[in-house]
Design a protein around this motif. Sequence first.
Motif, short mmCIF file in Angstrom:
data_model
loop_
_atom_site.label_atom_id
_atom_site.label_comp_id
_atom_site.label_asym_id
_atom_site.label_seq_id
_atom_site.Cartn_x
_atom_site.Cartn_y
_atom_site.Cartn_z
N LEU A 1 74.89 43.79 32.43
CA LEU A 1 75.45 45.19 32.05
C LEU A 1 74.37 46.05 32.68
O LEU A 1 73.28 45.82 33.29
CB LEU A 1 75.55 45.39 30.54
CG LEU A 1 74.10 45.10 29.84
CD1 LEU A 1 73.33 46.10 29.44
CD2 LEU A 1 74.62 44.51 28.54
N ALA A 2 74.75 47.17 32.91
CA ALA A 2 74.07 48.27 33.72
C ALA A 2 74.33 49.75 33.02
O ALA A 2 75.37 49.91 32.41
CB ALA A 2 74.36 48.08 35.17
N PRO A 3 73.50 50.57 33.08
CA PRO A 3 73.65 52.23 32.64
C PRO A 3 74.97 52.60 33.29
O PRO A 3 75.44 52.29 34.47
CB PRO A 3 72.63 52.73 33.11
CG PRO A 3 71.45 51.85 33.77
CD PRO A 3 72.14 50.48 34.00
N GLY A 4 75.82 53.35 32.64
CA GLY A 4 76.87 53.90 33.07
C GLY A 4 76.51 55.17 34.02
O GLY A 4 75.68 55.97 33.68
N ARG A 5 77.31 55.54 35.00
CA ARG A 5 77.19 56.99 35.71
C ARG A 5 77.84 57.91 34.63
O ARG A 5 77.35 59.07 34.77
CB ARG A 5 78.00 56.82 36.96
CG ARG A 5 77.40 55.82 37.92
CD ARG A 5 78.72 55.64 38.98
NE ARG A 5 79.31 56.71 39.48
CZ ARG A 5 79.17 57.02 40.79
NH1 ARG A 5 78.68 56.36 41.70
NH2 ARG A 5 79.76 58.24 41.10
N GLU A 6 78.66 57.35 33.75
CA GLU A 6 79.29 58.53 32.85
C GLU A 6 78.47 58.53 31.45
O GLU A 6 77.98 57.54 30.82
CB GLU A 6 80.64 58.04 32.42
CG GLU A 6 81.50 58.46 33.63
CD GLU A 6 81.03 57.30 34.98
OE1 GLU A 6 80.84 56.17 34.64
OE2 GLU A 6 81.63 57.61 36.05
N TYR B 1 68.45 46.66 39.60
CA TYR B 1 69.79 46.60 40.17
C TYR B 1 70.00 48.07 40.46
O TYR B 1 70.01 48.99 39.66
CB TYR B 1 70.88 46.22 38.95
CG TYR B 1 72.27 46.06 39.33
CD1 TYR B 1 72.73 45.23 40.21
CD2 TYR B 1 73.27 46.86 38.71
CE1 TYR B 1 74.09 45.05 40.43
CE2 TYR B 1 74.56 46.72 39.10
CZ TYR B 1 75.04 45.78 39.97
OH TYR B 1 76.24 45.74 40.21
N TYR B 2 70.33 48.01 41.86
CA TYR B 2 70.38 49.37 42.36
C TYR B 2 69.43 50.43 41.83
O TYR B 2 69.47 51.59 41.62
CB TYR B 2 71.83 50.17 42.21
CG TYR B 2 72.89 49.37 42.77
CD1 TYR B 2 73.06 49.65 44.30
CD2 TYR B 2 73.83 48.66 42.18
CE1 TYR B 2 74.12 49.07 44.61
CE2 TYR B 2 75.01 47.84 42.71
CZ TYR B 2 75.04 47.93 44.14
OH TYR B 2 76.08 47.55 44.59
N GLY B 3 68.26 49.89 41.96
CA GLY B 3 66.99 50.58 41.47
C GLY B 3 66.65 50.92 40.12
O GLY B 3 65.88 51.60 39.74
N VAL B 4 67.61 50.32 39.15
CA VAL B 4 67.25 50.51 37.82
C VAL B 4 67.26 49.10 37.33
O VAL B 4 67.99 48.20 37.25
CB VAL B 4 68.64 51.50 37.51
CG1 VAL B 4 68.63 51.59 35.87
CG2 VAL B 4 68.67 52.54 38.00
N PRO B 5 66.02 49.25 36.12
CA PRO B 5 66.13 47.89 35.44
C PRO B 5 67.27 47.57 34.44
O PRO B 5 67.60 48.26 33.76
CB PRO B 5 64.79 48.05 34.71
CG PRO B 5 64.36 49.44 34.76
CD PRO B 5 65.33 50.16 35.90
#
Length: 115
Positions: free
Chosen positions: A36-41, A22-26
């Motif tokens: 869910l996805a990793p946060g930018r923060e 998802y946007y290059g990140v698993p």
Amino acid sequence: MRDWDDACATALALPGVAMDPYYGVPVPKVAGKPILAPGREAGSFVLMVSSVEKQVLMATDPDTFWQTPHYDGYAAVLVRYGTPARDRIVAYIERSWWDRATPALRAQRGDGQRP
């Protein structure tokens, strides 16, 4: 949730969830849609929820659920790691899964009701 690995493990325990880019990140996805996805923060991850749920979560537990201007207007909320709201976070990961899962995957889960 302790960290990203803990959040992913919770999502991966649900039927049909797999790590996929998802946007290059698993990230954990079901039916091709991210849960869910990793946060930018630092210290947070992103949980996909409805806009209404997002507002309720931020209003009732701002120490756990929050946003930055980047997420304003999106059906996703930031979730801080290490808060005492683990049960609530798990419930919303399950709801996010339910909203994205196919009927067949929902049937595999066995309860037939939205968490």
